[in-house]
Design a protein around this motif. Sequence first.
Motif, mmCIF file in Angstrom:
data_model
loop_
_atom_site.group_PDB
_atom_site.id
_atom_site.type_symbol
_atom_site.label_atom_id
_atom_site.label_comp_id
_atom_site.label_asym_id
_atom_site.label_seq_id
_atom_site.Cartn_x
_atom_site.Cartn_y
_atom_site.Cartn_z
ATOM 1 N N GLU A 112 -9.677 -25.756 -8.629
ATOM 2 C CA GLU A 112 -9.768 -24.580 -7.754
ATOM 3 C C GLU A 112 -9.422 -24.980 -6.331
ATOM 4 O OE1 GLU A 112 -12.633 -20.945 -6.205
ATOM 5 O OE2 GLU A 112 -13.330 -22.219 -7.841
ATOM 6 N N LEU A 113 -8.406 -24.359 -5.783
ATOM 7 C CA LEU A 113 -8.056 -24.549 -4.387
ATOM 8 C C LEU A 113 -8.964 -23.662 -3.542
ATOM 9 C CD1 LEU A 113 -4.144 -24.451 -4.686
ATOM 10 C CD2 LEU A 113 -5.694 -26.407 -4.958
ATOM 11 N N ALA A 114 -9.549 -24.243 -2.489
ATOM 12 C CA ALA A 114 -10.522 -23.528 -1.654
ATOM 13 C C ALA A 114 -11.703 -23.077 -2.499
ATOM 14 C CB ALA A 114 -9.869 -22.362 -0.935
ATOM 15 N N VAL A 115 -12.437 -24.035 -3.026
ATOM 16 C CA VAL A 115 -13.534 -23.749 -3.966
ATOM 17 C C VAL A 115 -14.706 -23.052 -3.299
ATOM 18 C CG1 VAL A 115 -14.643 -25.995 -3.680
ATOM 19 C CG2 VAL A 115 -14.874 -24.774 -5.854
ATOM 20 N N GLY A 116 -14.838 -23.188 -1.990
ATOM 21 C CA GLY A 116 -15.863 -22.462 -1.242
ATOM 22 C C GLY A 116 -17.276 -22.774 -1.684
ATOM 23 N N THR A 117 -18.079 -21.735 -1.864
ATOM 24 C CA THR A 117 -19.486 -21.901 -2.246
ATOM 25 C C THR A 117 -19.680 -21.908 -3.757
ATOM 26 O OG1 THR A 117 -19.919 -19.519 -2.174
ATOM 27 C CG2 THR A 117 -20.214 -20.750 -0.116
ATOM 28 N N GLY A 118 -18.565 -21.920 -4.505
ATOM 29 C CA GLY A 118 -18.673 -22.015 -5.959
ATOM 30 C C GLY A 118 -18.844 -20.700 -6.680
ATOM 31 N N ARG A 119 -18.465 -19.592 -6.051
ATOM 32 C CA ARG A 119 -18.615 -18.270 -6.676
ATOM 33 C C ARG A 119 -18.005 -18.246 -8.078
ATOM 34 N NH1 ARG A 119 -15.449 -13.369 -7.041
ATOM 35 N NH2 ARG A 119 -13.706 -14.554 -6.145
ATOM 36 N N ILE A 120 -16.835 -18.865 -8.257
ATOM 37 C CA ILE A 120 -16.167 -18.897 -9.552
ATOM 38 C C ILE A 120 -16.314 -20.258 -10.226
ATOM 39 C CG2 ILE A 120 -13.944 -18.661 -10.741
ATOM 40 C CD1 ILE A 120 -15.184 -16.052 -9.672
ATOM 41 N N ALA A 121 -16.285 -21.329 -9.472
ATOM 42 C CA ALA A 121 -16.337 -22.674 -10.058
ATOM 43 C C ALA A 121 -17.599 -22.906 -10.875
ATOM 44 C CB ALA A 121 -16.220 -23.733 -8.961
ATOM 45 N N LEU A 122 -18.735 -22.444 -10.367
ATOM 46 C CA LEU A 122 -19.995 -22.700 -11.067
ATOM 47 C C LEU A 122 -20.079 -21.971 -12.411
ATOM 48 C CD1 LEU A 122 -22.475 -22.757 -8.061
ATOM 49 C CD2 LEU A 122 -21.911 -24.666 -9.574
ATOM 50 N N PRO A 123 -19.838 -20.651 -12.482
ATOM 51 C CA PRO A 123 -19.892 -20.004 -13.795
ATOM 52 C C PRO A 123 -18.781 -20.469 -14.729
ATOM 53 C CG PRO A 123 -19.190 -18.451 -12.109
ATOM 54 C CD PRO A 123 -19.673 -19.669 -11.395
ATOM 55 N N LEU A 124 -17.639 -20.878 -14.172
ATOM 56 C CA LEU A 124 -16.568 -21.396 -15.034
ATOM 57 C C LEU A 124 -16.987 -22.729 -15.635
ATOM 58 C CD1 LEU A 124 -13.704 -20.942 -16.101
ATOM 59 C CD2 LEU A 124 -12.830 -22.093 -14.049
ATOM 60 N N ALA A 125 -17.628 -23.571 -14.845
ATOM 61 C CA ALA A 125 -18.133 -24.836 -15.373
ATOM 62 C C ALA A 125 -19.201 -24.609 -16.434
ATOM 63 C CB ALA A 125 -18.682 -25.695 -14.232
#
Length: 251
Positions: free
Chosen positions: A47-60
């Motif tokens: 994820e480019l510009a992962v930020g606060t993890g809005r998408i990265a965390l549920p995707l993980a």
Amino acid sequence: MIDADGYFGARVAEHYDDPSSHAFQADVIASTVDFLAELAGGGRALELAVGTGRIALPLAQRGVPVHGIELSRAMLARLRAKPGGEAIAVTIGDMAATTVDTKAQGPFPLVYLVYNTIMNLTTQEAQVACFRNAAEQLAPGGSFVVEVMIPELRKLPAGQNIVHFHTSPTKWAYTVYDVTTQAAPCHYITVTPDGRGEHREVPFRYVWPAELDLMAQLAGLRLRERWEGWTRKPFAQDSAQHVSVWEKPIS
């Protein structure tokens, strides 16, 4: 105000996760994760510009190992404070130039950039560089996904250049469009509890779907699909945004 973390410093990061925002609604996050998990195909995602993890965390949480690139350490601190945040590997740097070491695990089947963030790169050159950077880290046959708005120029009356996009008793937000440079800085005016007004400006550069397709071509990618949103509603003339998928040819 800009600081060492760019335009997303501690004051912005503190309030970035707004539960009332459309982007943070459970159904929006779920449809985004469903879309991306399918493209990852059991592989890793960047994820480019992962930020606060809005998408990265549920995707993980869906079983997709996510690596992030993030310029703002303040945003990263918010990610790290969330459950599961420590498990997300993050490289600090500019998404247009920063690369992740892929020697051990190979390139990524999926690279993605969501929530209009491509517009945070305020020159065409930087946006092209971002596409090239994504393509460099993408596995053959892999997908680069971008979610971004359609410029709201049709909302501009003759002789005007401002489009309002939020109005409430304590907050106003508007975009100032410059059609000669495609600059579209957003201005946010907030009334604090003590009655004072605070102003914040974030620069953006708007970009058209056809221009993104050319950027992808310059990076060696080709358009595979384009939708109005994450639920795969067909992209149409009146669509306000698009989710586009470009693929890296296998040969």
